[in-house]
Design an enzyme around this catalytic site. Structure first.
Site, PDB file in Angstrom:
ATOM      1  N   ARG A 168       8.489  -5.675 -49.639  1.00 50.77           N
ATOM      2  CA  ARG A 168       7.673  -4.471 -49.882  1.00 50.77           C
ATOM      3  C   ARG A 168       6.398  -4.802 -50.664  1.00 50.77           C
ATOM      4  O   ARG A 168       6.350  -5.805 -51.390  1.00 50.77           O
ATOM      5  CB  ARG A 168       8.469  -3.474 -50.733  1.00 50.77           C
ATOM      6  N   GLN A 188       4.158   1.107 -71.727  1.00 49.02           N
ATOM      7  CA  GLN A 188       3.147   0.129 -72.141  1.00 49.02           C
ATOM      8  C   GLN A 188       2.768   0.251 -73.613  1.00 49.02           C
ATOM      9  O   GLN A 188       2.179  -0.646 -74.188  1.00 49.02           O
ATOM     10  CB  GLN A 188       1.879   0.306 -71.291  1.00 49.02           C
ATOM     11  N   GLU A 235      -5.431   2.844 -64.008  1.00 50.55           N
ATOM     12  CA  GLU A 235      -5.477   4.308 -63.837  1.00 50.55           C
ATOM     13  C   GLU A 235      -6.908   4.822 -63.645  1.00 50.55           C
ATOM     14  O   GLU A 235      -7.128   5.841 -63.002  1.00 50.55           O
ATOM     15  CB  GLU A 235      -4.819   5.007 -65.028  1.00 50.55           C
ATOM     16  N   GLY A 240      -8.964   4.003 -82.116  1.00 51.19           N
ATOM     17  CA  GLY A 240      -9.788   3.513 -81.014  1.00 51.19           C
ATOM     18  C   GLY A 240     -11.209   4.048 -81.130  1.00 51.19           C
ATOM     19  O   GLY A 240     -11.581   4.653 -82.146  1.00 51.19           O
ATOM     20  N   ASP A 249      -6.174  -0.219 -74.412  1.00 50.65           N
ATOM     21  CA  ASP A 249      -7.260  -0.262 -73.417  1.00 50.65           C
ATOM     22  C   ASP A 249      -8.219  -1.435 -73.682  1.00 50.65           C
ATOM     23  O   ASP A 249      -8.954  -1.845 -72.789  1.00 50.65           O
ATOM     24  CB  ASP A 249      -8.057   1.045 -73.431  1.00 50.65           C
ATOM     25  N   ARG A 262      -7.472   3.801 -69.405  1.00 43.56           N
ATOM     26  CA  ARG A 262      -8.560   4.798 -69.351  1.00 43.56           C
ATOM     27  C   ARG A 262      -9.651   4.349 -68.384  1.00 43.56           C
ATOM     28  O   ARG A 262      -9.356   3.985 -67.269  1.00 43.56           O
ATOM     29  CB  ARG A 262      -9.131   5.016 -70.759  1.00 43.56           C
TER      30      ARG A 262
END
Ligand code: F6P
Length: 354
Positions: free
Chosen positions: A170, A277, A231, A109, A135, A179
């Site tokens: 719910r 993931q 996140e 990356g 990402d 990231r």
């Protein structure tokens, strides 16, 4: 252009598709060009310890005629997450010469690219990079290896969660990786029919979020909700709660707020998808991309065109200057992109419109 010895390594977090890229590099380098390929275990660790594995043209030993590289997830070479550093740079650099390498093909990356490029500059290595990351934040490539598979995994998870959410009326907050970027959340949120997608690039308010979920209940009889949160939204939440930044994860915090703000009317649950993931076998697109990127990386070595990254652009692998990639990464979601507008057109809450 005589026989060359190529070192190959995988660096940073693993993802589906790495073994397809390794397979293509080995196959094309050995069969087309007659080169030798050495696998460098655990990225720069292999160079540091002068460890290299000869990768033969047929890949690993075949099992009943099946190539294991087609059906093993992760990376057969092992990887270092946040492990590639410039510490002991001199020893790592010397590994290139001591192992008799003519070039390194590195799959990584943007963080790995910056560090490996620096090492290559200092050590005068011939470097070609292949972009990989769930990402999808590497510049100058339309997609990075592993992203498409991760989107599929999250999408399938959303489908599974929708049934249990619907059964209990719910709201489930689903936290996904990415990231500082919201690409994974945005793509999978659209694919999985999320009611809200919260990403670090777009601010949101709990008032609008709960109003949106409420409206779905009242007007559309959709009594459950899927809220996808990247996140990276954690830093926005921490900034608001400066006094107690680490008490709750971003998904727990959002779930708690939704429940509180609706006085318990909306019952919430949290699912953090985590490393699920990154696991599993790659999607068809990642298999094709891994193969094409690996093949093109070897062609660049053969042409002696270095300091390049093989990008995936318009369905093809093509070389781009590595310095520009490092300079422009990470790429985050453009709040005005057509994909954000698409999500909104589908009735999804994607934060405040600016
Ligand atoms: O960069 C890929 C990634 O999976 C991010 O989405 C995530 O934040 C991070 O790596 C997790 O890293 P680790 O596997 O070191 O916990």
């Amino acid at each position: 252009m005589g026989k060359k010895r190529i070192g190959i390594l995988t660096s940073g977090g693993d993802c589906p598709g790495l073994n397809f890229a390794i397979r293509a590099v080995v196959s094309h380098a050995t069969l087309t060009y007659g080169y030798e390929v050495l696998g460098l275990p655990y990225a720069t660790q292999g160079l540091l310890e002068r460890k290299a594995i000869a990768l033969p043209s047929q890949g690993l030993s075949y099992l009943h005629g099946i190539d294991p590289l087609l059906c093993i997830g992760g990376t057969i070479l092992g990887s270092l997450s946040k492990g590639d550093t410039l510490d002991r740079a001199d020893e790592i650099i010397a590994g290139y010469t001591e192992l008799g390498l003519d070039a390194v093909i590195a799959i990584g990356g943007d963080g790995s690219m910056a560090i490996l490029r620096e090492l290559a500059k200092l050590g005068n290595w011939n470097l070609v990079m292949i972009p990989k990351t769930i990402d999808n934040d590497v510049a100058l490539t339309h997609q990075s290896l592993g992203f498409n598979s991760a989107v599929s995994t999250v999408t399938e998870s959303l489908e599974r969660l929708s049934f249990t959410a619907a059964s209990h009326d719910r709201a489930i907050v689903v936290e996904v990786m990415g990231r500082t970027a919201g690409h994974l959340a945005l793509h999978s949120g659209i694919a999985g029919g999320a009611d809200a997608i919260l990403i670090p690039e777009i601010s949101f308010s709990f008032a609008s979020l709960t109003q949106h979920i409420d409206r779905l209940r009242e007007e559309r009889e959709r009594r459950f909700a899927l809220i996808v949160v990247a996140e990276g939204v954690q830093s926005a939440i921490d900034a608001v709660n400066e006094e107690n930044p680490c008490a709750l994860s971003v998904s727990q915090y959002i779930a708690e707020q939704v429940s509180q703000k609706t006085k318990g009317k909306i019952e919430t649950r949290v699912t953090v998808l985590g490393h699920v993931q990154r696991g599993g076998l790659p999607s068809a697109l990642d298999r094709i991309m891994g193969s094409a990127l690996g093949k093109s990386a070897v062609d660049l070595v053969a042409q002696e065109t270095f300091d390049q990254m093989v990008a995936w652009r318009d369905g093809e692998a093509t070389g781009v200057p590595l310095d520009m990639v490092v300079e422009q990464s990470p790429i985050v979601v453009d709040p005005h992109s057509s994909l954000v507008q698409t999500a909104r057109a589908l009735g999804t809450y994607v934060g405040e419109v600016t």
